[in-house]
Design an enzyme around this catalytic site. Structure first.
Site, PDB file in Angstrom:
ATOM      1  N   TYR A  35       0.152   0.077   3.956  1.00 24.94           N
ATOM      2  CA  TYR A  35       1.026  -0.221   2.819  1.00 24.94           C
ATOM      3  C   TYR A  35       1.997  -1.343   3.192  1.00 24.94           C
ATOM      4  O   TYR A  35       2.166  -2.306   2.437  1.00 24.94           O
ATOM      5  CB  TYR A  35       1.788   1.037   2.396  1.00 24.94           C
ATOM      6  N   HIS A  37       2.107  -5.287   1.672  1.00 21.51           N
ATOM      7  CA  HIS A  37       3.317  -5.814   1.039  1.00 21.51           C
ATOM      8  C   HIS A  37       3.934  -6.966   1.835  1.00 21.51           C
ATOM      9  O   HIS A  37       4.592  -7.825   1.256  1.00 21.51           O
ATOM     10  CB  HIS A  37       4.328  -4.699   0.794  1.00 21.51           C
ATOM     11  N   TYR A  96      14.266  -6.476  -5.415  1.00 23.88           N
ATOM     12  CA  TYR A  96      13.290  -5.391  -5.498  1.00 23.88           C
ATOM     13  C   TYR A  96      13.011  -4.889  -4.084  1.00 23.88           C
ATOM     14  O   TYR A  96      12.589  -5.648  -3.224  1.00 23.88           O
ATOM     15  CB  TYR A  96      12.023  -5.934  -6.155  1.00 23.88           C
ATOM     16  N   TRP A 155      -3.599  -6.193  -8.555  1.00 24.09           N
ATOM     17  CA  TRP A 155      -2.805  -5.588  -7.474  1.00 24.09           C
ATOM     18  C   TRP A 155      -2.989  -4.068  -7.471  1.00 24.09           C
ATOM     19  O   TRP A 155      -3.141  -3.462  -6.421  1.00 24.09           O
ATOM     20  CB  TRP A 155      -1.337  -5.976  -7.611  1.00 24.09           C
ATOM     21  N   TRP A 156      -2.954  -3.473  -8.654  1.00 17.02           N
ATOM     22  CA  TRP A 156      -3.181  -2.021  -8.744  1.00 17.02           C
ATOM     23  C   TRP A 156      -4.526  -1.653  -8.129  1.00 17.02           C
ATOM     24  O   TRP A 156      -4.620  -0.689  -7.369  1.00 17.02           O
ATOM     25  CB  TRP A 156      -3.170  -1.559 -10.190  1.00 17.02           C
TER      26      TRP A 156
END
Length: 104
Positions: free
Chosen positions: A18, A22, A41, A76-77
């Site tokens: 993860y 990112h 963010y 992206w999902w």
């Protein structure tokens, strides 16, 4: 300006993956979020529960959670679906978190 927080769910054993994905966030995704008014963010990981806590600010009323129709977001999902709890459309399962305190 609007602040928003929500939680998502990381599958066990995928913490490093993860972070890796990112760390190399797609420039077109970052630009789309920025152009859409999303800034400041951050995502935090609770290692005891594998819950991800996301916080963001937006310049308008729309947040990243409202951008699901964008093909970049959908791609992206799909890219992240194997390491997160997702809905049938591969969007991450998210639960909004109400703000109970803020200090500038």
């Amino acid at each position: 300006m609007k602040r928003e927080a929500f939680k998502m769910f990381l599958k066990p054993g995928f913490e490093k993956e993860y972070e890796k994905r990112h760390a190399a966030i797609w420039p077109e995704l970052k630009k789309m979020l920025s152009d859409g008014g999303v800034y400041d963010y951050s995502i935090y990981w609770d290692k005891d529960t594998n819950i991800l806590f996301a916080c963001q600010k937006t310049k308008g009323e729309e947040s990243s959670q409202d951008m699901g129709a964008n093909p970049i977001v959908q791609k992206w999902w799909d890219y992240m679906a194997d390491i997160m709890e997702v809905n049938p459309d591969n969007s991450p399962v998210t639960i909004p978190l109400p703000e109970v305190f803020h200090m500038d």
